[in-house]
Write a protein that holds these residues in place. Sequence first.
Motif, PDB file in Angstrom:
ATOM      1  N   GLN A   1      49.271 -59.523 -18.845  1.00 43.30           N
ATOM      2  CA  GLN A   1      47.652 -60.007 -19.131  1.00 43.30           C
ATOM      3  C   GLN A   1      46.852 -58.582 -19.295  1.00 43.30           C
ATOM      4  O   GLN A   1      47.148 -57.667 -18.784  1.00 43.30           O
TER       5      GLN A   1
ATOM      6  N   ALA B   1      47.685 -50.746 -15.152  1.00 46.72           N
ATOM      7  CA  ALA B   1      46.327 -50.761 -14.294  1.00 46.72           C
ATOM      8  C   ALA B   1      46.338 -49.947 -13.048  1.00 46.72           C
ATOM      9  O   ALA B   1      45.313 -49.166 -12.641  1.00 46.72           O
TER      10      ALA B   1
ATOM     11  N   SER C   1      44.242 -57.875 -17.872  1.00 47.83           N
ATOM     12  CA  SER C   1      44.016 -57.322 -16.354  1.00 47.83           C
ATOM     13  C   SER C   1      45.173 -56.461 -15.608  1.00 47.83           C
ATOM     14  O   SER C   1      44.597 -55.550 -14.864  1.00 47.83           O
ATOM     15  N   ASP C   2      46.266 -56.431 -16.412  1.00 52.15           N
ATOM     16  CA  ASP C   2      47.352 -55.496 -15.836  1.00 52.15           C
ATOM     17  C   ASP C   2      47.266 -54.244 -16.442  1.00 52.15           C
ATOM     18  O   ASP C   2      48.023 -53.262 -16.084  1.00 52.15           O
TER      19      ASP C   2
ATOM     20  N   ASN D   1      44.934 -50.940 -18.379  1.00 52.97           N
ATOM     21  CA  ASN D   1      43.992 -50.145 -18.589  1.00 52.97           C
ATOM     22  C   ASN D   1      43.986 -49.375 -20.053  1.00 52.97           C
ATOM     23  O   ASN D   1      45.145 -49.137 -20.480  1.00 52.97           O
TER      24      ASN D   1
END
Length: 383
Positions: A218, A133, A220-221, A223
Amino acid sequence: MKHSKRITLGVAALAASAALVLSGCSSSSSTPAPSATAGALTPVKLQLQWFTQAQFAGYYAALDQGYFRDQGLDVTIVEGGTDIVPQTQLADGAVDYAVAWVPKALASREQGAGITDVAQILQKSGTLQVSMAAKNITTAADLKGKVVGNWGYGNEFEMFAGITKAGLDPAKDVSLVQQNFDEAGLLDGSIDAAQAMTYNEYAQILETMNPATGKLYQPSDLNVINWNDEGTAMLQDAIWANTEKLKSDEAYQATTVKFLTAALKGWIYARDNPEKAADIVVAKGSQLGASHQLWQTNEINKLIWPSPDGIGIIDTAAWKQTVDVAMTAKNLEGTTVITKAPDADAYDNTYVQKALDALKADGVDTTGTSFKPITVTLTEGGK
């Protein structure tokens, strides 16, 4: 089609990854011999692209649940391997049907393989470009100046088409490297954006401990660039049949309808019973962990469902996009997947439509309009 110790893609792409994958796997998985009371069953061989895993859950479910036998078929599922090209096995007469990605099969057709796509199982591409990310890479345009990994061996064309469509020159604006059939380069920071399949390598990242947090990575870590969103996706897993037999052999025509009827019913079973389907795959000898298999079943379901026209129907728009990318996207060597549009025998919806009609007559939901994926909790190493 590719992969480290848990994988699958175009088999032609896999020769370089032999040391990385499933070293303890058996060579094939087959049905038991027909019982004396089963009657005369028609023997059928299905060639997979790779070893036993939930990418093929529908076929194993159809075998386990007796759907093939209900159609009078004695089906043997033949696992793939590093030196096996499914469409070549089919064209050479070693098997009756094969599972293969559309662009790679079209390349084989252009070289003389007499094969026809008779059921398009995956309606969307499962290929991603994954980055951390913090790199802020969310579209193909963001790859400018980045180190971009790909497997090669024909798996790179969606990415090359996406980079070109974003107005970048793949030879000048990005630093392209051939990655191993795993995510090691992404995890050690040597690759900014790496290729991954939604159902396989992406999960491998999420099954890895993040040293910064002491917990598993996760979503969210990360892209992801999804080539479906970028408009350069190509059709992947399809069921291919022998073109000449479809034209001249009435028994083979009938068997094709029966085979597809059972296979589609197996995929519908996997849709409605993902946990049980994953367990069937594990029991069939997969070397992948249980949580990884469940993830894979769930992600494959997302690539199939919903199927508004019915599972297996070849969508003309998606087919055209695949052909267009296959003819125009060039790799660094200036090579395209195919050099001309395939002829009318490249795909045929006739047999899958008859299979769908038979299933619908039995009250089976063939579109999955209300499909909702489950939530899968991965464990370290996918166990």
